[in-house]
Write an enzyme that holds these catalytic residues in place. Structure first.
Site, mmCIF file in Angstrom:
data_model
loop_
_atom_site.group_PDB
_atom_site.id
_atom_site.type_symbol
_atom_site.label_atom_id
_atom_site.label_comp_id
_atom_site.label_asym_id
_atom_site.label_seq_id
_atom_site.Cartn_x
_atom_site.Cartn_y
_atom_site.Cartn_z
ATOM 1 N N SER A 66 -2.346 0.224 39.307
ATOM 2 C CA SER A 66 -2.023 -0.123 40.741
ATOM 3 C C SER A 66 -3.292 -0.020 41.748
ATOM 4 C CB SER A 66 -1.082 0.723 41.391
ATOM 5 O OG SER A 66 -0.819 0.637 42.814
ATOM 6 N N ALA A 67 -3.207 -0.983 42.696
ATOM 7 C CA ALA A 67 -4.048 -0.969 43.996
ATOM 8 C C ALA A 67 -4.187 0.402 44.670
ATOM 9 C CB ALA A 67 -3.752 -2.234 44.869
ATOM 10 N N ASP B 6 13.974 0.994 28.205
ATOM 11 C CA ASP B 6 13.993 1.460 29.553
ATOM 12 C C ASP B 6 15.026 2.591 29.735
ATOM 13 O OD1 ASP B 6 14.338 1.650 32.510
ATOM 14 O OD2 ASP B 6 12.975 -0.178 32.421
ATOM 15 N N GLY C 77 8.052 2.866 43.309
ATOM 16 C CA GLY C 77 8.880 2.297 44.461
ATOM 17 C C GLY C 77 7.860 1.810 45.599
ATOM 18 N N TYR D 6 1.095 8.959 43.677
ATOM 19 C CA TYR D 6 1.271 8.057 42.606
ATOM 20 C C TYR D 6 -0.227 7.205 42.251
ATOM 21 C CZ TYR D 6 2.526 3.317 41.687
ATOM 22 O OH TYR D 6 2.703 1.954 41.313
ATOM 23 N N LYS E 84 16.501 -7.399 55.399
ATOM 24 C CA LYS E 84 16.830 -7.075 56.561
ATOM 25 C C LYS E 84 17.097 -8.427 57.468
ATOM 26 C CE LYS E 84 14.210 -2.665 57.152
ATOM 27 N NZ LYS E 84 13.092 -2.080 57.515
ATOM 28 N N GLU F 226 12.595 -0.255 47.224
ATOM 29 C CA GLU F 226 12.309 -1.851 47.292
ATOM 30 C C GLU F 226 10.873 -1.793 48.121
ATOM 31 O OE1 GLU F 226 14.825 -0.281 48.703
ATOM 32 O OE2 GLU F 226 14.976 -0.550 50.852
ATOM 33 N N ASN G 159 0.886 -5.121 44.880
ATOM 34 C CA ASN G 159 2.040 -5.610 45.399
ATOM 35 C C ASN G 159 2.707 -6.973 45.004
ATOM 36 O OD1 ASN G 159 4.475 -5.541 46.794
ATOM 37 N ND2 ASN G 159 3.467 -4.531 48.470
ATOM 38 N N ARG H 6 -1.667 -6.366 54.105
ATOM 39 C CA ARG H 6 -1.362 -6.188 52.678
ATOM 40 C C ARG H 6 -1.517 -7.772 52.129
ATOM 41 N NH1 ARG H 6 -1.110 -1.583 53.823
ATOM 42 N NH2 ARG H 6 0.169 0.076 53.083
HETATM 43 P P1 NAD Z 1 10.031 -1.045 38.093
HETATM 44 O O1 NAD Z 1 10.392 0.162 38.943
HETATM 45 O O2 NAD Z 1 10.957 -2.207 38.326
HETATM 46 O O3 NAD Z 1 9.992 -0.961 36.503
HETATM 47 C C1 NAD Z 1 9.703 0.223 36.100
HETATM 48 C C2 NAD Z 1 10.750 0.473 34.846
HETATM 49 O O4 NAD Z 1 10.114 1.690 34.177
HETATM 50 C C3 NAD Z 1 12.213 0.745 35.430
HETATM 51 O O5 NAD Z 1 13.046 -0.094 34.963
HETATM 52 C C4 NAD Z 1 12.339 2.310 35.087
HETATM 53 O O6 NAD Z 1 13.655 2.551 34.792
HETATM 54 C C5 NAD Z 1 11.316 2.391 33.929
HETATM 55 N N1 NAD Z 1 11.422 3.899 33.692
HETATM 56 C C6 NAD Z 1 10.949 4.718 34.283
HETATM 57 N N2 NAD Z 1 10.657 5.953 33.983
HETATM 58 C C7 NAD Z 1 11.098 5.618 32.658
HETATM 59 C C8 NAD Z 1 11.300 6.830 31.557
HETATM 60 N N3 NAD Z 1 11.034 7.877 31.766
HETATM 61 N N4 NAD Z 1 11.643 6.091 30.368
HETATM 62 C C9 NAD Z 1 12.048 4.725 30.297
HETATM 63 N N5 NAD Z 1 11.506 3.973 31.024
HETATM 64 C C10 NAD Z 1 11.592 4.337 32.680
HETATM 65 O O7 NAD Z 1 8.727 -1.351 38.779
HETATM 66 P P2 NAD Z 1 7.925 -2.841 38.539
HETATM 67 O O8 NAD Z 1 7.438 -3.197 39.916
HETATM 68 O O9 NAD Z 1 8.399 -3.560 37.518
HETATM 69 O O10 NAD Z 1 6.557 -2.318 37.811
HETATM 70 C C11 NAD Z 1 6.003 -2.192 36.595
HETATM 71 C C12 NAD Z 1 4.835 -1.411 36.455
HETATM 72 O O11 NAD Z 1 3.785 -1.808 37.383
HETATM 73 C C13 NAD Z 1 4.915 0.092 37.022
HETATM 74 O O12 NAD Z 1 4.248 0.900 36.241
HETATM 75 C C14 NAD Z 1 4.472 -0.048 38.414
HETATM 76 O O13 NAD Z 1 3.928 1.342 38.759
HETATM 77 C C15 NAD Z 1 3.197 -1.039 38.150
HETATM 78 N N6 NAD Z 1 2.781 -1.756 39.336
HETATM 79 C C16 NAD Z 1 3.844 -2.408 40.184
HETATM 80 C C17 NAD Z 1 3.486 -2.980 41.440
HETATM 81 C C18 NAD Z 1 4.480 -3.841 42.029
HETATM 82 O O14 NAD Z 1 4.021 -4.249 43.097
HETATM 83 N N7 NAD Z 1 5.489 -4.107 41.621
HETATM 84 C C19 NAD Z 1 2.173 -2.664 41.869
HETATM 85 C C20 NAD Z 1 1.222 -1.845 41.460
HETATM 86 C C21 NAD Z 1 1.661 -1.282 40.133
HETATM 87 N N1 GDD Z 2 8.987 -0.934 51.659
HETATM 88 C C1 GDD Z 2 9.359 -1.279 53.031
HETATM 89 N N2 GDD Z 2 10.180 -1.462 53.743
HETATM 90 N N3 GDD Z 2 7.859 -1.292 53.605
HETATM 91 C C2 GDD Z 2 7.937 -1.777 54.958
HETATM 92 C C3 GDD Z 2 8.978 -1.768 55.899
HETATM 93 C C4 GDD Z 2 10.413 -1.745 55.019
HETATM 94 O O1 GDD Z 2 11.230 -1.904 55.524
HETATM 95 N N4 GDD Z 2 8.479 -2.184 57.043
HETATM 96 C C5 GDD Z 2 7.480 -2.293 57.311
HETATM 97 N N5 GDD Z 2 7.024 -1.849 56.170
HETATM 98 C C6 GDD Z 2 5.369 -1.806 55.538
HETATM 99 C C7 GDD Z 2 5.097 -0.360 55.057
HETATM 100 O O2 GDD Z 2 5.187 0.865 55.947
HETATM 101 C C8 GDD Z 2 3.710 -0.613 54.370
HETATM 102 O O3 GDD Z 2 2.717 -0.271 55.604
HETATM 103 C C9 GDD Z 2 3.690 -2.138 53.967
HETATM 104 O O4 GDD Z 2 5.250 -2.704 54.686
HETATM 105 C C10 GDD Z 2 4.054 -2.511 52.616
HETATM 106 O O5 GDD Z 2 4.801 -1.615 51.763
HETATM 107 P P1 GDD Z 2 5.326 -1.768 50.506
HETATM 108 O O6 GDD Z 2 5.549 -3.120 50.123
HETATM 109 O O7 GDD Z 2 6.707 -0.994 50.335
HETATM 110 O O8 GDD Z 2 4.327 -0.859 49.892
HETATM 111 P P2 GDD Z 2 2.603 -1.058 49.735
HETATM 112 O O9 GDD Z 2 2.102 -2.251 49.769
HETATM 113 O O10 GDD Z 2 2.216 0.051 50.618
HETATM 114 O O11 GDD Z 2 2.320 -0.197 48.090
HETATM 115 C C11 GDD Z 2 3.096 -0.832 47.155
HETATM 116 O O12 GDD Z 2 2.287 -1.574 46.251
HETATM 117 C C12 GDD Z 2 1.291 -0.758 45.538
HETATM 118 C C13 GDD Z 2 0.504 -1.844 44.800
HETATM 119 O O13 GDD Z 2 -0.323 -2.660 45.894
HETATM 120 C C14 GDD Z 2 3.808 0.305 46.358
HETATM 121 O O14 GDD Z 2 4.822 -0.463 45.694
HETATM 122 C C15 GDD Z 2 2.940 0.983 45.501
HETATM 123 O O15 GDD Z 2 3.893 1.484 44.564
HETATM 124 C C16 GDD Z 2 2.216 -0.073 44.687
HETATM 125 O O16 GDD Z 2 1.311 0.583 43.679
#
Ligand code: NAD
Ligand code: GDD
Length: 329
Positions: free
Chosen positions: A118-119, A32, A76, A149, A200, A191, A178, A220
């Site tokens: 991802s979704a 990482d 993110g 993304y 919050k 976050e 998510n 969601r």
């Molecule tokens: P995260 O951001 O906590 O972890 C991703 C890690 O990748 C980070 O620690 C970051 O430092 C590392 N990284 C980024 N660029 C890098 C680089 N150039 N070299 C080495 N490391 C690098 O995210 P997560 O929630 O643990 O997600 C893991 C994977 O799942 C990601 O590919 C994300 O897109 C995918 N994903 C996550 C979610 C979710 O809800 N958490 C949803 C859909 C897809």
């Molecule tokens: N993050 C965040 N913070 N979201 C908020 C907030 C807040 O304070 N208040 C309301 N929301 C609403 C966002 O506007 C969005 O409509 C919903 O909550 C969900 O937001 P997130 O959890 O941030 O992301 P997401 O579900 O739209 O997308 C995430 O999930 C995908 C996979 O299902 C992202 O992390 C994507 O990167 C990921 O691929």
């Protein structure tokens, strides 16, 4: 002893995965950009390095691993991926990681490689109605993700499948919906909604107000990280290469998620909906295929995961507050 490489081991899901693989007796190398923020990694080797650099990738993929988990990405929540401000970096950084990792795996060989898509790849036109989002795996095309993304993830999914077709690589492509839980990003702008709600609520004074982005009617589903890891393990053991949704089918509006968090905290708070990045209006995991292919689907209630996550985030908030007070004295 089975060997595994976890790319993104310093992140949320990667950190939990390393712990699980170690508990199962694997030899694990994690890589990482950074060390894990919240826990010491139990990986046998942890390499701090940049997977955008092909020389680093050749160094960490120095053998034929039994399993490779490619979780590294520039990612993110809505505040990071849906503002448009990080589009170029997200596409450039994440695509380079996948291009480098796959090409090196082609040279060195690999047992199986897992990729976390991802979704966010699903078309916006199927997610306009908060009450009836469509996310069956074969609804991805004609493609129209609402974020860059999502487009990068779709490109990279295709890349993994191309390496499978042309080079016989044994791939597993999952689409996470998510994922949330303890030891994940809870502040700083990346976050996601569950951690943001917990923060919050934990920070709000009794009788206060928490701000929720958008109308709050957007929906969601959220999957606790433990069940995500269970799904990954079952998927890796199966013969199916994907794409496969890994998510919960318990759809909830964001205002209801906020209400649930407030209830868990025991505080008396109200909600104010404010403008903010919202992403699609509705999203829920369609688990028809995972049931069919794995004979199993995630089933734990959202509330259970939110209780654990709230307790952890509230602890982080309290620690931070204490540290601030100590500096002020
Ligand atoms: P995260 O951001 O906590 O972890 C991703 C890690 O990748 C980070 O620690 C970051 O430092 C590392 N990284 C980024 N660029 C890098 C680089 N150039 N070299 C080495 N490391 C690098 O995210 P997560 O929630 O643990 O997600 C893991 C994977 O799942 C990601 O590919 C994300 O897109 C995918 N994903 C996550 C979610 C979710 O809800 N958490 C949803 C859909 C897809
Ligand atoms: N993050 C965040 N913070 N979201 C908020 C907030 C807040 O304070 N208040 C309301 N929301 C609403 C966002 O506007 C969005 O409509 C919903 O909550 C969900 O937001 P997130 O959890 O941030 O992301 P997401 O579900 O739209 O997308 C995430 O999930 C995908 C996979 O299902 C992202 O992390 C994507 O990167 C990921 O691929």
């Amino acid at each position: 002893m089975k060997t595994a490489l976890v790319c993104g081991a310093g992140g949320f899901i990667g950190g939990h995965l390393v712990k699980k693989l170690k508990a199962q007796g694997y030899w694990v190398r994690g890589v990482d950009l950074k060390r894990h923020e919240f826990a010491e990694s139990p990986a046998d080797e942890f390499v701090v390095g940049d997977l955008r650099d092909p020389r680093l990738v050749a160094q960490v993929i120095d053998r034929k691993f039994d399993e490779v988990y490619q979780l590294a990405a520039d990612m993110g929540g809505a505040g990071f991926v849906f503002t448009g401000e990080n589009d170029a970096a997200i596409m450039h950084n994440s695509a380079l990681i996948n291009l480098n990792v796959l090409e090196e795996l082609r040279h060195k060989g690999v047992g199986k490689v897992f990729y976390s898509s991802s979704a966010c790849i699903y078309p916006e036109y199927n997610q306009l109605d908060p009450s009836k989002p469509v996310t069956a795996e074969d609804s991805a095309y004609p493609a129209m993700p609402d974020s860059e993304y999502g487009w990068e993830k779709l490109f990279s999914e295709r890349l993994y499948f191309a390496y499978h077709r042309n080079y016989g690589m044994d791939v597993r492509v999952a689409r996470f919906h998510n994922i949330f839980g303890i030891e994940g990003t809870w502040e700083g702008g990346r976050e996601k909604a569950p951690a943001a709600m917990c923060r919050k609520v934990a920070e709000a004074p009794e009788g206060g107000v928490i701000e929720v982005w958008g109308p709050g009617t957007q929906t969601r589903s959220f999957l606790y990280v433990d069940e995500c890891l269970e799904a990954i393990e079952r998927f890796m053991r199966s013969d199916y290469i994907g794409p496969l949704n890994i998510g919960s089918e318990e759809m909830i509006s964001i205002n209801d998620l906020a209400r649930m968090t407030i209830e868990i905290s025991g505080k008396n708070l109200s909600i104010r909906n404010v403008p903010g990045p919202t992403g699609v209006q509705g999203r829920n995991s369609d688990n028809t295929r995972i049931r069919e292919k794995l004979g199993w689907a995630p089933h734990r209630p959202l509330r259970e995961g939110m209780e654990r996550t709230y307790a952890w985030v509230a602890e982080q908030v309290a620690k931070k507050q204490k540290a601030k007070e100590a500096i002020a004295q």
